[in-house]
Structure formats: C-alpha cells, structure tokens
Design an enzyme around this catalytic site. Structure first.
Site, short mmCIF file in Angstrom:
data_model
loop_
_atom_site.label_atom_id
_atom_site.label_comp_id
_atom_site.label_asym_id
_atom_site.label_seq_id
_atom_site.Cartn_x
_atom_site.Cartn_y
_atom_site.Cartn_z
N LYS A 1 0.80 -1.22 0.00
CA LYS A 1 0.00 0.00 0.00
C LYS A 1 0.84 1.27 0.00
O LYS A 1 0.51 2.23 -0.70
CB LYS A 1 -0.93 0.04 1.22
CG LYS A 1 -2.01 -1.02 1.26
CD LYS A 1 -3.00 -0.76 2.38
CE LYS A 1 -2.35 -0.58 3.74
NZ LYS A 1 -1.60 -1.77 4.19
N THR A 2 1.90 1.29 0.81
CA THR A 2 2.66 2.54 0.95
C THR A 2 3.40 2.90 -0.33
O THR A 2 3.42 4.06 -0.75
CB THR A 2 3.63 2.45 2.14
OG1 THR A 2 2.88 2.16 3.33
CG2 THR A 2 4.38 3.75 2.32
N LYS B 1 -1.90 9.20 6.55
CA LYS B 1 -1.95 7.86 7.11
C LYS B 1 -2.96 7.85 8.24
O LYS B 1 -2.79 8.55 9.24
CB LYS B 1 -0.56 7.44 7.61
CG LYS B 1 -0.51 6.04 8.22
CD LYS B 1 -0.64 4.96 7.16
CE LYS B 1 -0.48 3.58 7.81
NZ LYS B 1 -0.46 2.49 6.82
N GLU C 1 -4.28 6.48 3.39
CA GLU C 1 -3.82 5.09 3.44
C GLU C 1 -4.26 4.44 4.75
O GLU C 1 -4.01 4.97 5.83
CB GLU C 1 -2.30 5.00 3.33
CG GLU C 1 -1.81 3.55 3.34
CD GLU C 1 -0.30 3.40 3.38
OE1 GLU C 1 0.16 2.26 3.61
OE2 GLU C 1 0.41 4.41 3.21
N ALA D 1 -4.42 1.08 7.49
CA ALA D 1 -3.44 0.19 8.09
C ALA D 1 -3.89 -1.25 7.88
O ALA D 1 -5.07 -1.57 8.05
CB ALA D 1 -3.29 0.48 9.59
N GLY D 2 -2.97 -2.11 7.46
CA GLY D 2 -3.31 -3.52 7.28
C GLY D 2 -4.36 -3.75 6.20
O GLY D 2 -4.40 -3.04 5.20
#
Length: 201
Positions: free
Chosen positions: A14-15, A31, A93, A95-96
C-alpha cells in the site's frame, strides 16, 4: 480528487503504491493509523519528497494491531472520530487489510464506509492471494463502497489477473518492483496511465 487506499492484507504494498499515486497525481498524503516504526509517512517522504504529508491520524509505536497497541500504550481514541485533513487532493492510506482493527470495536472498512471515499484496493500475489483479494472485493461491494479498481504490486501473474477480472469484474492495474528512485518514478508514471483509464484523474 480524494481516495482511500486499502489492502487485501498486511504488506500488500500500500505505501509504495500510495507514494506512486501521490507522485504521479500530485496528491497529499494522510496515514489514518500508524502502528510501528519507521512510519509509512517516512517511507513515502523518501519516495516522493515533494508530496505534502499530513500528520498521522493516530500514531502507535508498537508494530501490532491497533486494538492491541492502543492498550499497550494507553492511548484512548475512537476510530470514526479521526478527522480527515481538509484537502480536495487527498490520498488516505489505511493500516493492514480491510478488517484490521480500527480501534477496540471497529475495523478499517468501517471508517472507509463512513468516509464515503472511493477506494483503490492494493494486493500482491502469493499462494492464497486470489482468495484474500476476492473476499476484499466482495466486502467492499457489500458495504456499497465505490471500488475504482485493484492494483497488483510486485510480481505479476496474467493468469491470476484474468481470473480475478472475470470473476469480480474489477479492473486491474500493475505497479512493478523498483530498485532505484528513477525506476520508482518511471513505474509511477506507468501506473498513472493505467489508473486514468478508470476515470481517476
């Protein structure tokens, strides 16, 4: 242009994909929840140094699920109350994966649904990836979340692409592995051309 980047699993890429889209489209970066160090914002700043990076919604030091890290660090927050930056050119974005805990009660997909942002799903191929990707696509559709398309990062597999596209009717773009900054920028511009076909501009 505001978009939410979600993953079919942890470490889907993703990043790097977020950095590529920020670089190619001039988007600002946010984020939602950072768990662990170094931060994804630091990674993004190295790949796309001209991108405006907003402070993380929540920053947790432990590289574990947010519902555990917040207890370990005695951090109290309500996930749905995390505000989005006031920007009309924003990439968020997660997380996970979609069902990674957001806080002690909810998951990332719940924030996405509440935000009403369109979503780009990021996946990576490995044994079992088709299952994870299709389950993620199904979950997004069940929540009536607009899915713009799927980006496969890293190693590519045309047979897997064909199956996922046929089964889910989801367009696929590719972000290839890179080793240098020049390769990253070149791949980012190639990704831009693919994503523009989805009406993302």
């Amino acid at each position: 242009m505001r978009v939410f980047i979600a993953g079919s699993h942890t470490d889907a890429g993703k990043t790097s994909v977020s950095a590529a889209l920020c670089y190619a489209f001039g988007l600002e970066y946010f984020k939602l929840i950072q768990a662990g160090m170094p931060t994804d914002s630091q990674t993004l700043s190295k790949l796309s140094p001209q991108t405006k990076i907003h402070p993380n919604g929540i920053t947790l030091k432990h590289p574990t699920s947010p519902h555990i890290a917040k207890i370990l660090e005695q951090v109290c927050y309500e996930g749905l109350a995390i505000p989005l930056p006031a920007s009309s050119h924003l990439l968020v974005e997660s997380a996970g994966g979609l069902f990674t805990p957001l806080d002690s009660r909810l998951c990332m997909i719940d924030y996405l649904a509440a935000s009403k942002l369109p979503c780009i799903l990021v996946g990576k191929y490995y044994l079992g990836a088709i299952n994870h990707i299709l389950l993620s696509i199904m979950a997004l559709k069940q929540q009536k979340i607009q899915l713009l398309g799927l980006i496969i990062s890293g190693e590519q597999n045309p047979q897997n692409d064909e199956f996922i596209t046929q089964y889910s009717q989801t367009p696929i773009a590719h972000f290839l592995t890179f080793n240098t900054q020049e390769e990253f920028q070149d791949n980012a511009l190639k990704l831009k051309k693919q994503v523009e076909k989805w009406g993302f501009d």
